[in-house]
Motif scaffolding. Structure first.
Motif, PDB file in Angstrom:
ATOM      1  N   TRP A 140       0.822  -1.211   0.000  1.00 32.17           N
ATOM      2  CA  TRP A 140       0.000   0.000   0.000  1.00 32.17           C
ATOM      3  C   TRP A 140       0.853   1.257   0.000  1.00 32.17           C
ATOM      4  CZ3 TRP A 140      -4.794  -0.829  -1.201  1.00 32.17           C
ATOM      5  CH2 TRP A 140      -5.424  -2.020  -0.818  1.00 32.17           C
ATOM      6  N   ALA A 141       0.356   2.268  -0.685  1.00 38.12           N
ATOM      7  CA  ALA A 141       0.951   3.603  -0.683  1.00 38.12           C
ATOM      8  C   ALA A 141      -0.130   4.614  -0.361  1.00 38.12           C
ATOM      9  CB  ALA A 141       1.592   3.922  -2.031  1.00 38.12           C
ATOM     10  N   ILE A 142       0.288   5.730   0.236  1.00 35.09           N
ATOM     11  CA  ILE A 142      -0.662   6.768   0.611  1.00 35.09           C
ATOM     12  C   ILE A 142      -0.005   8.134   0.395  1.00 35.09           C
ATOM     13  CG2 ILE A 142      -0.008   6.924   3.053  1.00 35.09           C
ATOM     14  CD1 ILE A 142      -3.061   6.960   3.672  1.00 35.09           C
ATOM     15  N   LYS A 143      -0.803   9.110  -0.009  1.00 30.79           N
ATOM     16  CA  LYS A 143      -0.275  10.436  -0.346  1.00 30.79           C
ATOM     17  C   LYS A 143      -0.797  11.478   0.623  1.00 30.79           C
ATOM     18  CE  LYS A 143      -0.747  13.986  -3.962  1.00 30.79           C
ATOM     19  NZ  LYS A 143      -1.436  14.308  -5.229  1.00 30.79           N
ATOM     20  N   LEU A 144       0.077  12.395   1.042  1.00 29.91           N
ATOM     21  CA  LEU A 144      -0.294  13.524   1.889  1.00 29.91           C
ATOM     22  C   LEU A 144       0.066  14.834   1.186  1.00 29.91           C
ATOM     23  CD1 LEU A 144      -0.281  11.223   4.078  1.00 29.91           C
ATOM     24  CD2 LEU A 144       0.524  12.945   5.713  1.00 29.91           C
ATOM     25  N   SER A 145      -0.865  15.773   1.205  1.00 29.54           N
ATOM     26  CA  SER A 145      -0.638  17.099   0.641  1.00 29.54           C
ATOM     27  C   SER A 145      -1.826  17.968   1.038  1.00 29.54           C
ATOM     28  CB  SER A 145      -0.504  17.031  -0.886  1.00 29.54           C
ATOM     29  OG  SER A 145      -0.120  18.289  -1.411  1.00 29.54           O
ATOM     30  N   ASP A 146      -1.766  19.263   0.708  1.00 33.79           N
ATOM     31  CA  ASP A 146      -2.908  20.118   1.042  1.00 33.79           C
ATOM     32  C   ASP A 146      -4.070  19.896   0.071  1.00 33.79           C
ATOM     33  OD1 ASP A 146      -1.488  21.272  -1.051  1.00 33.79           O
ATOM     34  OD2 ASP A 146      -2.039  23.323  -0.490  1.00 33.79           O
ATOM     35  N   LEU A 181       2.186  15.749  10.807  1.00 34.26           N
ATOM     36  CA  LEU A 181       1.876  16.702   9.742  1.00 34.26           C
ATOM     37  C   LEU A 181       0.408  17.099   9.768  1.00 34.26           C
ATOM     38  CD1 LEU A 181       3.889  15.108   6.793  1.00 34.26           C
ATOM     39  CD2 LEU A 181       4.334  17.345   7.819  1.00 34.26           C
ATOM     40  N   CYS A 182      -0.474  16.102   9.846  1.00 34.02           N
ATOM     41  CA  CYS A 182      -1.911  16.388   9.785  1.00 34.02           C
ATOM     42  C   CYS A 182      -2.391  17.136  11.028  1.00 34.02           C
ATOM     43  CB  CYS A 182      -2.692  15.087   9.628  1.00 34.02           C
ATOM     44  SG  CYS A 182      -2.406  14.237   8.056  1.00 34.02           S
ATOM     45  N   GLU A 183      -1.919  16.733  12.185  1.00 32.32           N
ATOM     46  CA  GLU A 183      -2.369  17.347  13.430  1.00 32.32           C
ATOM     47  C   GLU A 183      -1.870  18.782  13.584  1.00 32.32           C
ATOM     48  OE1 GLU A 183      -0.948  14.773  16.459  1.00 32.32           O
ATOM     49  OE2 GLU A 183      -2.326  13.132  15.958  1.00 32.32           O
ATOM     50  N   LEU A 195       3.060  20.600   3.874  1.00 35.08           N
ATOM     51  CA  LEU A 195       1.854  20.114   3.200  1.00 35.08           C
ATOM     52  C   LEU A 195       1.399  21.058   2.089  1.00 35.08           C
ATOM     53  CD1 LEU A 195      -0.241  18.639   6.157  1.00 35.08           C
ATOM     54  CD2 LEU A 195       0.858  17.392   4.285  1.00 35.08           C
ATOM     55  N   ASN A 196       1.677  22.347   2.218  1.00 40.90           N
ATOM     56  CA  ASN A 196       1.273  23.307   1.193  1.00 40.90           C
ATOM     57  C   ASN A 196       2.138  23.240  -0.059  1.00 40.90           C
ATOM     58  OD1 ASN A 196      -0.895  24.352   2.571  1.00 40.90           O
ATOM     59  ND2 ASN A 196       0.197  26.128   3.376  1.00 40.90           N
ATOM     60  N   THR A 197       3.375  22.779   0.078  1.00 40.61           N
ATOM     61  CA  THR A 197       4.324  22.892  -1.039  1.00 40.61           C
ATOM     62  C   THR A 197       4.877  21.554  -1.520  1.00 40.61           C
ATOM     63  OG1 THR A 197       6.206  23.168   0.484  1.00 40.61           O
ATOM     64  CG2 THR A 197       5.051  25.164  -0.241  1.00 40.61           C
ATOM     65  N   ARG A 198       4.423  20.434  -0.949  1.00 34.79           N
ATOM     66  CA  ARG A 198       4.961  19.128  -1.306  1.00 34.79           C
ATOM     67  C   ARG A 198       3.835  18.124  -1.525  1.00 34.79           C
ATOM     68  NH1 ARG A 198       8.644  22.115  -1.447  1.00 34.79           N
ATOM     69  NH2 ARG A 198      10.699  21.943  -0.486  1.00 34.79           N
TER      70      ARG A 198
END
Length: 355
Positions: A140-146, A181-183, A195-198
């Motif tokens: 599994w892979a998961i992505k984080l970003s704004d 990051l999320c919290e 999170l805004n730029t990656r």
């Protein structure tokens, strides 16, 4: 069914090898070469040049050291029992504990990826499978970003864990970071900026089969299976070291990996012979990752390419960047910074070098 049951039981019996942690004082590269020449491939050791070498070894491999008349002392008589003694429910993490001595089982890992998506859909894209393992489990892979569901023109970063099945700390670190990051978005300037730029991609467990096998032989944690679960040896340890199975300098020599199917650093029959590394290869080649972090555990090191030779021929501009970034990253935790041969020993067919 009767025969399968007998084979399964025998597999578990042979799998229950005793691993010890030993220390060799006043080591030098000649001793390390002697160990390698006799089929002992040290991995993730604690090493101080000229002072000590501490690493984990099976009882079977210890007999080889005895035959070489190398002096050593046993630091931990049974590593699995030692790890289990340190695992406890008397601590907390923001994202909770797993049932395997505090670490997530594979099913719990998958559930926590879903929980992260459900709790923070504004930052987390629903998990995707990038391929399946030898035994048919999803990777599994998961992505984080704004804007996680939009492919923006932002720098992509890759984080991976669990090339080696006995290193669950590698993916727990990634879960800790994802939650942080999320919290802290909108609270901590650094988390918000990231999170805004990656676009951050995480593959927490590259080796699910080895992880599940460790759950079976040591459900409370401490299982010592390292490789994947391909049958490669008359007895345990079966498997291929996924972190020796990438194509760059694959099989260059028998110091940076081994051609022995019973060895802990067995590189496989060919580069990318394993579905797990094939899945990572295809995923990486479909993205543009200028930075990738492959997490391991045991040693307090930050290792940068190249690791296949004592003479590092990485381009000078890249070397300066690796050192500059690395020095910033280790300034507080005190980890040692360098290439594999500088800090430990050469490796070939390794993920960081290939990436």
């Amino acid at each position: 069914m009767k025969y399968f049951y007998i084979f399964f039981m025998l597999s578990l019996i042979f799998a229950n090898q005793i691993y010890k942690e030993i220390r060799i004082d006043n080591p030098n590269h000649e001793i390390i070469h002697t160990l390698h020449d006799n089929g002992l491939h040290i991995d993730h050791a604690h090493f101080s040049d000229g002072e000590y070498l501490i690493f984990v070894i099976s009882e079977q491999e210890l007999e080889i050291i005895n035959s070489l008349n190398i002096n050593y002392q046993i630091m931990i008589d049974n590593v699995e029992e030692f790890y289990q003694s340190r695992l406890t429910g008397n601590y907390t993490r923001e994202f909770g504990l797993g049932s395997m001595g505090g670490y997530y089982t594979f099913d719990e890992l998958v559930q926590n990826l879903d929980d992260l998506y459900n709790e923070y859909p504004q930052f987390v894209k629903e998990k995707i499978s990038i391929g399946t393992t030898l035994e048919g489990r999803d990777i599994w892979a998961i992505k984080l970003s704004d804007n996680p569901n939009i492919d923006e023109d932002e720098t992509e970063i890759l984080y991976t864990g669990l090339h080696h099945a006995r290193e669950p700390m590698s993916y727990m670190n990634l879960f800790y970071y994802m939650h942080w990051l999320c919290e802290n978005y909108g609270i901590e300037e650094e988390a918000t900026e990231i999170l805004n730029t990656r676009e951050l991609w995480f593959i927490p467990a590259i080796n699910p089969d080895g992880l599940v096998f460790n759950e079976e032989i040591a459900p409370n944690g401490g299982g010592m299976q390292r490789k994947n679960r391909r049958l490669t040896c008359p007895s345990e340890p079966h498997g291929i070291d996924l972190n020796r199975n990438y194509s760059f300098q694959w099989g260059l020599d028998d110091e940076g990996s081994t051609g022995d199917g019973c060895g802990e650093t067995y590189r496989g029959s060919s580069s990318f012979s394993e579905p797990e590394t094939q899945a990572v290869r295809d995923f990486v080649e479909s993205h543009d990752f200028p930075i990738a972090f492959n997490y391991h555990s045991y040693s307090n090191l930050l290792i940068y390419p190249f690791g296949y030779s004592y003479d590092n021929d990485v381009p000078e501009e890249d070397l300066i960047t690796f050192i500059e970034y690395g020095q910033e990253m280790v300034q507080y935790n005190g980890y040692e910074l360098g290439t594999g041969p500088e800090l430990l020993y050469p490796v070939n067919g390794e993920a960081c070098d290939w990436m």
